[in-house]
Motif scaffolding. Structure first.
Motif, mmCIF file in Angstrom:
data_model
loop_
_atom_site.group_PDB
_atom_site.id
_atom_site.type_symbol
_atom_site.label_atom_id
_atom_site.label_comp_id
_atom_site.label_asym_id
_atom_site.label_seq_id
_atom_site.Cartn_x
_atom_site.Cartn_y
_atom_site.Cartn_z
ATOM 1 N N ILE A 196 0.833 -1.200 0.000
ATOM 2 C CA ILE A 196 0.000 0.000 0.000
ATOM 3 C C ILE A 196 0.870 1.252 0.000
ATOM 4 N N SER A 197 2.147 1.087 0.327
ATOM 5 C CA SER A 197 3.102 2.188 0.282
ATOM 6 C C SER A 197 4.500 1.593 0.200
ATOM 7 N N ALA A 198 5.341 2.184 -0.641
ATOM 8 C CA ALA A 198 6.723 1.720 -0.773
ATOM 9 C C ALA A 198 7.579 2.899 -1.211
ATOM 10 N N GLU A 199 8.395 3.419 -0.291
ATOM 11 C CA GLU A 199 9.200 4.603 -0.582
ATOM 12 C C GLU A 199 10.514 4.547 0.177
ATOM 13 N N VAL A 200 11.495 5.257 -0.346
ATOM 14 C CA VAL A 200 12.713 5.539 0.411
ATOM 15 C C VAL A 200 12.491 6.887 1.077
ATOM 16 N N GLU A 201 12.586 6.927 2.396
ATOM 17 C CA GLU A 201 12.243 8.139 3.120
ATOM 18 C C GLU A 201 13.150 8.326 4.333
ATOM 19 N N MET A 202 12.929 9.419 5.027
ATOM 20 C CA MET A 202 13.693 9.721 6.235
ATOM 21 C C MET A 202 12.885 9.276 7.447
ATOM 22 N N ILE A 203 13.434 8.318 8.184
ATOM 23 C CA ILE A 203 12.731 7.732 9.321
ATOM 24 C C ILE A 203 13.349 8.246 10.623
ATOM 25 N N PRO A 204 12.525 8.749 11.538
ATOM 26 C CA PRO A 204 13.061 9.280 12.801
ATOM 27 C C PRO A 204 13.695 8.187 13.663
ATOM 28 N N THR A 205 14.704 8.573 14.412
ATOM 29 C CA THR A 205 15.314 7.653 15.378
ATOM 30 C C THR A 205 14.678 7.800 16.753
ATOM 31 N N ILE A 206 14.070 8.966 17.015
ATOM 32 C CA ILE A 206 13.301 9.193 18.240
ATOM 33 C C ILE A 206 12.037 9.955 17.873
ATOM 34 N N TYR A 207 11.021 9.865 18.732
ATOM 35 C CA TYR A 207 9.739 10.505 18.439
ATOM 36 C C TYR A 207 9.370 11.489 19.548
ATOM 37 N N THR A 208 8.561 12.484 19.156
ATOM 38 C CA THR A 208 8.080 13.496 20.083
ATOM 39 C C THR A 208 6.559 13.452 20.120
ATOM 40 N N GLU A 209 5.995 13.392 21.296
ATOM 41 C CA GLU A 209 4.548 13.336 21.437
ATOM 42 C C GLU A 209 3.967 14.742 21.528
ATOM 43 N N LEU A 210 2.914 14.974 20.766
ATOM 44 C CA LEU A 210 2.244 16.274 20.775
ATOM 45 C C LEU A 210 0.853 16.139 21.378
ATOM 46 N N GLN A 211 0.430 17.179 22.087
ATOM 47 C CA GLN A 211 -0.896 17.178 22.690
ATOM 48 C C GLN A 211 -1.525 18.555 22.561
ATOM 49 N N GLY A 212 -2.849 18.578 22.615
ATOM 50 C CA GLY A 212 -3.588 19.824 22.696
ATOM 51 C C GLY A 212 -3.306 20.806 21.581
ATOM 52 N N ASP A 213 -3.050 22.068 21.975
ATOM 53 C CA ASP A 213 -2.844 23.143 21.006
ATOM 54 C C ASP A 213 -1.632 22.888 20.116
ATOM 55 N N ASP A 214 -0.579 22.279 20.674
ATOM 56 C CA ASP A 214 0.611 21.991 19.873
ATOM 57 C C ASP A 214 0.274 21.067 18.712
ATOM 58 N N ALA A 215 -0.541 20.060 18.978
ATOM 59 C CA ALA A 215 -0.924 19.111 17.934
ATOM 60 C C ALA A 215 -1.748 19.805 16.851
ATOM 61 N N ASP A 216 -2.683 20.657 17.257
ATOM 62 C CA ASP A 216 -3.523 21.373 16.288
ATOM 63 C C ASP A 216 -2.688 22.320 15.432
ATOM 64 N N GLN A 217 -1.772 23.035 16.080
ATOM 65 C CA GLN A 217 -0.943 23.988 15.350
ATOM 66 C C GLN A 217 0.024 23.278 14.407
ATOM 67 N N PHE A 218 0.527 22.126 14.855
ATOM 68 C CA PHE A 218 1.437 21.356 14.014
ATOM 69 C C PHE A 218 0.724 20.887 12.753
ATOM 70 N N GLU A 219 -0.524 20.457 12.897
ATOM 71 C CA GLU A 219 -1.291 20.014 11.734
ATOM 72 C C GLU A 219 -1.476 21.159 10.748
ATOM 73 N N LYS A 220 -1.700 22.359 11.258
ATOM 74 C CA LYS A 220 -1.844 23.530 10.383
ATOM 75 C C LYS A 220 -0.533 23.837 9.665
ATOM 76 N N MET A 221 0.585 23.650 10.352
ATOM 77 C CA MET A 221 1.879 23.892 9.732
ATOM 78 C C MET A 221 2.136 22.915 8.594
ATOM 79 N N ILE A 222 1.815 21.641 8.831
ATOM 80 C CA ILE A 222 1.996 20.624 7.797
ATOM 81 C C ILE A 222 1.106 20.933 6.598
ATOM 82 N N ASP A 223 -0.135 21.339 6.851
ATOM 83 C CA ASP A 223 -1.043 21.691 5.755
ATOM 84 C C ASP A 223 -0.482 22.846 4.930
#
Length: 240
Positions: A196-223
């Motif tokens: 369903i997906s096959a790509e060469v991409e950049m994969i994170p070595t660590i992850y950051t959890e987002l909550q609340g307003d940060d998550a909403d604002q991050f989604e707007k930035m990606i858009d």
């Protein structure tokens, strides 16, 4: 290697892209053009072009659009020159973000990317500021169905040279080195395994959890970044 709901993210992204079909066609045409211009118009002799064609078909780009982009790149009048530029920075909540662009005008692209970051709680950094948090890898997803033979999928992937495999209730995430990506993909496809997906991409070595307003604002930035015609791919380490 944890998927961090990458599967769900793929499904959501596909739906969003269906709503932006024209822009997706434009972005894929540019990727096809660059691949064909740098390595030739024969996909059998140009792995980058072959992958771009398969990626385009995954987004339902029509064959005539694909052919037109390749013909344009390999024709006598192929005078457009795109360069790849990667911008690095932080989004809301300290999420690391890489933005891969194909542009013929850095003086336009750079400021646009900076605005998308700054207006949405992020900040653009210097080259190398977050890149060390990612590894370039091949990543393939196989959906789990009632007919799925888990042992066969895992054995085929490992024998083909896969680096890591994660089995989830949704399916299988297969990780490869970039140099071995096409071989793993082609061996598995020869066994009738579909992705369903096959790509060469950049994969994170660590992850950051987002909550609340940060998550909403991050989604707007990606858009905002995805709406930019010069942006081809966005990679981040937000846990989904």
């Amino acid at each position: 290697m944890a998927g961090h709901s990458k599967w769900k993210n793929i499904q959501n992204r596909k739906g969003a892209q269906d709503a932006k079909r024209g822009k997706i066609f434009q972005k894929m045409s540019r990727e096809l053009f660059v691949a064909a211009k740098s390595g030739g118009g024969d996909p059998d002799m140009n792995p980058a072009l072959r992958l771009a064609i398969e990626k385009s078909k995954g987004f339902n780009v029509p064959n005539d659009v694909i052919k037109r982009a390749i013909d344009k790149a390999t024709g006598a009048g192929a005078d457009e020159n795109y360069e790849e530029v990667v911008y690095e920075g932080y989004g809301p909540g300290g999420v690391a973000v890489l933005v891969q662009c194909l542009t013929e005008n850095r003086n336009r692209t750079g400021p646009n990317i900076r605005v998308a970051f700054n207006k949405n709680g992020g900040s653009l950094g210097e080259s190398g500021s977050v890149g060390y948090l990612f590894n370039r890898k091949g990543r393939l997803f196989v959906e789990r169905t009632e007919e799925t033979d888990e042992d066969a999928i895992m054995l085929t992937a490992l024998e083909a040279g896969a680096e890591d495999i994660e089995s989830t209730e949704d399916g299988f995430e297969i990780i490869t080195e970039p140099s071995g990506f096409m071989e793993v993909k082609e061996v598995m496809e020869a066994e009738g395994i579909e992705f369903i997906s096959a790509e060469v991409e950049m994969i994170p070595t660590i992850y950051t959890e987002l909550q609340g307003d940060d998550a909403d604002q991050f989604e707007k930035m990606i858009d905002a970044l995805e709406d930019d015609d010069d942006v081809q791919n966005i990679y981040h380490n937000a846990s989904e």
